[in-house]
Design an enzyme around this catalytic site. Sequence first.
Site, PDB file in Angstrom:
ATOM      1  N   HIS A  99      17.771 -38.577 -59.738  1.00 29.15           N
ATOM      2  CA  HIS A  99      18.710 -38.163 -58.695  1.00 29.15           C
ATOM      3  C   HIS A  99      18.707 -39.138 -57.537  1.00 29.15           C
ATOM      4  CE1 HIS A  99      17.416 -34.617 -60.965  1.00 29.15           C
ATOM      5  NE2 HIS A  99      18.638 -34.173 -60.778  1.00 29.15           N
ATOM      6  N   GLY A 148       9.414 -29.729 -57.644  1.00 28.21           N
ATOM      7  CA  GLY A 148      10.471 -29.769 -58.651  1.00 28.21           C
ATOM      8  C   GLY A 148      11.025 -28.364 -58.853  1.00 28.21           C
ATOM      9  N   GLY A 157      19.101 -25.852 -52.694  1.00 27.80           N
ATOM     10  CA  GLY A 157      18.499 -25.064 -53.765  1.00 27.80           C
ATOM     11  C   GLY A 157      17.212 -24.386 -53.313  1.00 27.80           C
ATOM     12  N   ASN A 215      23.648 -30.753 -47.140  1.00 36.15           N
ATOM     13  CA  ASN A 215      24.769 -31.562 -47.650  1.00 36.15           C
ATOM     14  C   ASN A 215      25.814 -30.743 -48.399  1.00 36.15           C
ATOM     15  OD1 ASN A 215      23.616 -31.023 -50.118  1.00 36.15           O
ATOM     16  ND2 ASN A 215      22.834 -33.088 -50.469  1.00 36.15           N
ATOM     17  N   HIS A 275      25.014 -35.958 -57.336  1.00 36.81           N
ATOM     18  CA  HIS A 275      23.693 -35.379 -57.161  1.00 36.81           C
ATOM     19  C   HIS A 275      22.684 -36.092 -58.071  1.00 36.81           C
ATOM     20  CE1 HIS A 275      20.796 -31.993 -56.787  1.00 36.81           C
ATOM     21  NE2 HIS A 275      20.637 -32.117 -58.078  1.00 36.81           N
ATOM     22  N   GLU A 326       4.171 -11.602 -53.321  1.00 31.61           N
ATOM     23  CA  GLU A 326       3.215 -12.101 -54.315  1.00 31.61           C
ATOM     24  C   GLU A 326       3.410 -13.593 -54.584  1.00 31.61           C
ATOM     25  OE1 GLU A 326       5.351  -9.596 -54.813  1.00 31.61           O
ATOM     26  OE2 GLU A 326       4.089  -7.790 -54.786  1.00 31.61           O
ATOM     27  N   HIS A 347       4.059  -0.473 -63.898  1.00 33.19           N
ATOM     28  CA  HIS A 347       2.838  -0.937 -63.254  1.00 33.19           C
ATOM     29  C   HIS A 347       1.702  -1.210 -64.248  1.00 33.19           C
ATOM     30  CE1 HIS A 347       5.025   0.120 -59.726  1.00 33.19           C
ATOM     31  NE2 HIS A 347       4.004  -0.042 -58.917  1.00 33.19           N
TER      32      HIS A 347
END
Lengths: 664, 664
Positions: free
Chosen positions: A37, A126, A164, A193, A267, A414, A476
């Site tokens: 990228h 990533g 993202g 962007n 991108h 969590e 659970h």
Amino acid sequence: MSSASEGLFAAKPSPVVMADAIRVLSMEAVHRAKSGHQGMPMGMADVATVLFTKFLKYDPKAPDWADRDRFILSAGHGSMILYSLLHLTGYKSVSMEDIKNFRQWGSSTPGHPEYGHTAGVECTTGPLGQGLATSVGMAMAERHLNARFPELVDHRTWVIAGDGCLMEGVSHEAISLAGRLKLNKLIVLWDDNNVTIDGVATIAETGDQLARFKAAGWAVKAVDGHDHGKIAAAMRWATQQSKPVLIACKTLISKGAGPKEADPHSHGYTLFDSDIELARQAMGWTAESWTVPAPVKKAWEAAGRKAAKPRKAWEAKLKAHPNGADFTRAMKGELPADAFTALDAHIEKQLELKAGDATRSASGAALAQLVPSIDDMVGGSADLTGSNNTFVKGMTAFDTPNYDGRYVHYGVREFGMSAAMNGMALHGGVIPYSGTFFVFSDYSRPAIRLGALMNIRTINVLTHDSIGVGEDGPTHQPVEHLASFRAMPNLLTFRPADIVEAAESWKAALLSETTPSIMVLSRQKVPAVRTTGGNLTAKGAYEIRPASGEAKVSIFSSGTEVSVAVAAAEALEADGIPTRVVSTPCWALFDRQDAAYQASVIGTAPVRVAVEAAVQMGWEKFIGLDGIFVGMSSFGASAPQDVLYKQFGITKDAIVEKVKAKLA
Amino acid sequence: MSSASEGLFAAKPSPVVMADAIRVLSMEAVHRAKSGHQGMPMGMADVATVLFTKFLKYDPKAPDWADRDRFILSAGHGSMILYSLLHLTGYKSVSMEDIKNFRQWGSSTPGHPEYGHTAGVECTTGPLGQGLATSVGMAMAERHLNARFPELVDHRTWVIAGDGCLMEGVSHEAISLAGRLKLNKLIVLWDDNNVTIDGVATIAETGDQLARFKAAGWAVKAVDGHDHGKIAAAMRWATQQSKPVLIACKTLISKGAGPKEADPHSHGYTLFDSDIELARQAMGWTAESWTVPAPVKKAWEAAGRKAAKPRKAWEAKLKAHPNGADFTRAMKGELPADAFTALDAHIEKQLELKAGDATRSASGAALAQLVPSIDDMVGGSADLTGSNNTFVKGMTAFDTPNYDGRYVHYGVREFGMSAAMNGMALHGGVIPYSGTFFVFSDYSRPAIRLGALMNIRTINVLTHDSIGVGEDGPTHQPVEHLASFRAMPNLLTFRPADIVEAAESWKAALLSETTPSIMVLSRQKVPAVRTTGGNLTAKGAYEIRPASGEAKVSIFSSGTEVSVAVAAAEALEADGIPTRVVSTPCWALFDRQDAAYQASVIGTAPVRVAVEAAVQMGWEKFIGLDGIFVGMSSFGASAPQDVLYKQFGITKDAIVEKVKAKLA
């Protein structure tokens, strides 16, 4: 962009030319690799240039300097911006050859930055959102160590995050936790962007990020991400805030890429030869590929030398510091000399007492020995403190302004919690542990994986580990989670059977400096099953009850079912059937034993049985194709736990019956 | 609270008395079960009473009425509020006996609400945040069906969420998606009581939720959650908005619980006998336990009858509707008669063509047949449309105001996406599928699990399924994910080997009305391996290449490695070693076959080999204790995919070598 007149080879290159160096390296490396990228690296080159020349505290000659600022590229796909920066500023880890070999086997420049693989990379990134969430843990560790060692620790954590990252749910957990804790040394630079892979970001996101961060307790500001002066002013402002800071950097994706500048489709790898040529023309970049004009390289290296003096001064301070040796030990990840003295005594005592307990309580009892012995341990829970037994008497809350506290109220977060633990471990000086229910490990799993991939030590306490949860029902009750974690490389999945195994598990986990652990623990009480010492949990699996003669039956089990297996063995022995029981508290450690030991543990009994209140997946490695499995094949149900064990047929009687049927 | 003078047995009980009925049932059921949560049910009883008596469109006599409002208790631990409401309003599914047997084996009142187990429960909830995220999918399905069948579908989705729900990261994905899509029929009632398990919520959360939701594009309002008039006014206002709505209901936890009212520790089971007594006194509740005064029950049942007429009118409309039969079919989850005509023809053609392709493209080719044939299918991707091959030409975006579009731009929200798909499937009338990378299934895993637990059909397209991802490196290369999903009950994990298996996998997934599926697909191209028809994928595993004589070797494999296994078999055969190959596209379907078929597939060859570019966990069920495994034992690396296969030793030659060594 620099115009030709600004002079690519001028003695004192402009900041824009320095940024262009990032742009050219990034676009050409991606072009050569035919993947990767260039969009983000080119778009954020100006912001990164201001950061690395004016604000970031770092020394390429000492990538492990404890008091360096941490820089995390949360938008890890833009790895070329980081590799460019490391190369330009003088890190030995990234040569021009490495840049040429971007994304190739054996290079220091993999597709996404990998911690431990390339000096200067602070975190493997990533999986979007996680770099941001991890950085929160780094900022927490910094504040904690600053409280403990104010003369030695005082630095910032800088993050570049993309659209993202901010769309991922974990970003919410991260920013609300950071806002709550007022982590003012944390500064996030958002590459604003308005582009994601599917096109303009607004096809999927129209939220007001500044308002969102502000609502979470952050200081916020927007800036033109290509105006070096304004970027610098915003960063200066950011360093003066009493809250974490978001700077929205309005950028054009692939800035400088000629006809592809600002193109949402730029991108990833989409620049043709002709685009590269036009980009070079637009930037006035006449230098040959895989070279950086000497003045540009010199200017970058000068930036990389700015902190050399402060770093040396800091080293002198460390040397003179009364607790300097302890600080250095902790930063190396080594344990204090007497780390296990109390725990070992506790184990000896428990072997005598032979008391039963829930293994979560057993874990809590181990922690009660360890937390006072190991100052580096910082605990917490995702809002289940009382259930997870993670709190040790005497601990105080890690909170603003009392960052010396060692217990974190992570909230119902969590994933953010496990990511923050990764950040603490990466920062160093802290050994993080924390708790939630085992079933919610599904939420934190991506961070546990990243920790395993990064070879770092975090300890995830996961209680309520089976249908033994009882009335809370199938939402659970984990049934597939043991298999799913045992499948993960470089993770120690502990499921201790009693107080002694629980204590041994903690010891093994703490000694595993390059491997995260999960502690899978019961809600319900179980009897003691271990009769001898010897730190057997460290072997992963071992014979806990020998047969009276040549074994006809081997029963393999873990955790709360080991006592059921032992009861079944006793019943079978009473009927004249020699039966041995193997406890398997940690399969990954068993896999590390030599073949002879493994074979001796598996044994040669003609009937092999596995007993676990979980699914069968994986147990064939102990019982083969024709073994008996006593466990779960469906999700659980809501009822008292003893009713569930009976209804699902995980009982002494069921084992005995199946074994006898097989022997008949 | 009602005072005694208001009259518990008055002919027309006040709304407060009606709410007290919920409170008493909730606290006494929890007390009897000695577990569960009365805090939320008592705190939100007033809000629920206003909702169920004045706003919610429902008919206890027709729990499956397609155009009912959906009510989701995202804070599922407060299940007694829902069971109380279902009992009081006249649902047959929850008798007083069930209330007494709260959390017991076989009752309709498990610890957390379970979809499919208790009529009137729209969604299994308990894992926090997910009810909210699922409700977004319900609201999406409603808008979509409203666009297609405006005369038949027009209803709201109401949610009760707690502090924990709003702390979970998935809440961010849910609310930003709902805000982007302007889902104005979605109304969230937040139980704003500032309490979580560890104490006051502010120990972990100080964010401004109203500002946060507003930033995400929601209409927001705060209200006193115990003032029936103000609650009603806020709900009325909510029904008039053009955006999704958050109403912050300021409540006292355990409202009415005498000395435990507003006590942060009264979240769960903590009321002593004396507390119950004092609570009854405070409420003036003199009725015997496990009874509801007749006028109170009558008033509740009257509320439950309010929509009976509209429901009957709706049924008449359905009967008269030209597409009514198709609507009913879709709501039942049945497929159209000609669902697979085009797909079957495609398979026949591919068997002739024998073309190679990436299995993600093969999946796309199957979708190109299915999407035009099955109007109910609604696709999408988490910002990886081009990579996931989930988009079919001719589809339009599902978007405001074009809710008839069938392609959802979910954004970088894997978990929110899978949860929304669950919501769509629960709503009915829609068959949701969507895509992301396989490695990011870790993010969506909790929703996939909940879908499996709820017995609903969603199809998760998960591409880039191994080290075959190549240059993106280990963060993007799943190795443990196949094992982790194969371990999950009631989930079909498909990993097709070529174009034909991919098409067959889609068929099997669509036919599995009560089981979600994941489609594990390759980035890289593979040759065709299937030579015959017969819908063999539906058997889960089958011999794809017979041995030339009595087999000495069986090679088991899946997906992209099947072609490697076939090549190895051919090489072994060339050396005179009879070798068969078994393709295992779906272990869960293989487990459903009879024992004779299973034995025939496993075969009797003395050497058994498994080949998969993933970890070994689970393969012992095919190869036993002494089989050969060719696959991964670590995380992957960044390099071109062919280099990785070679470096990690997953090649024809490696298989041949290992087999020969074993035979030697």
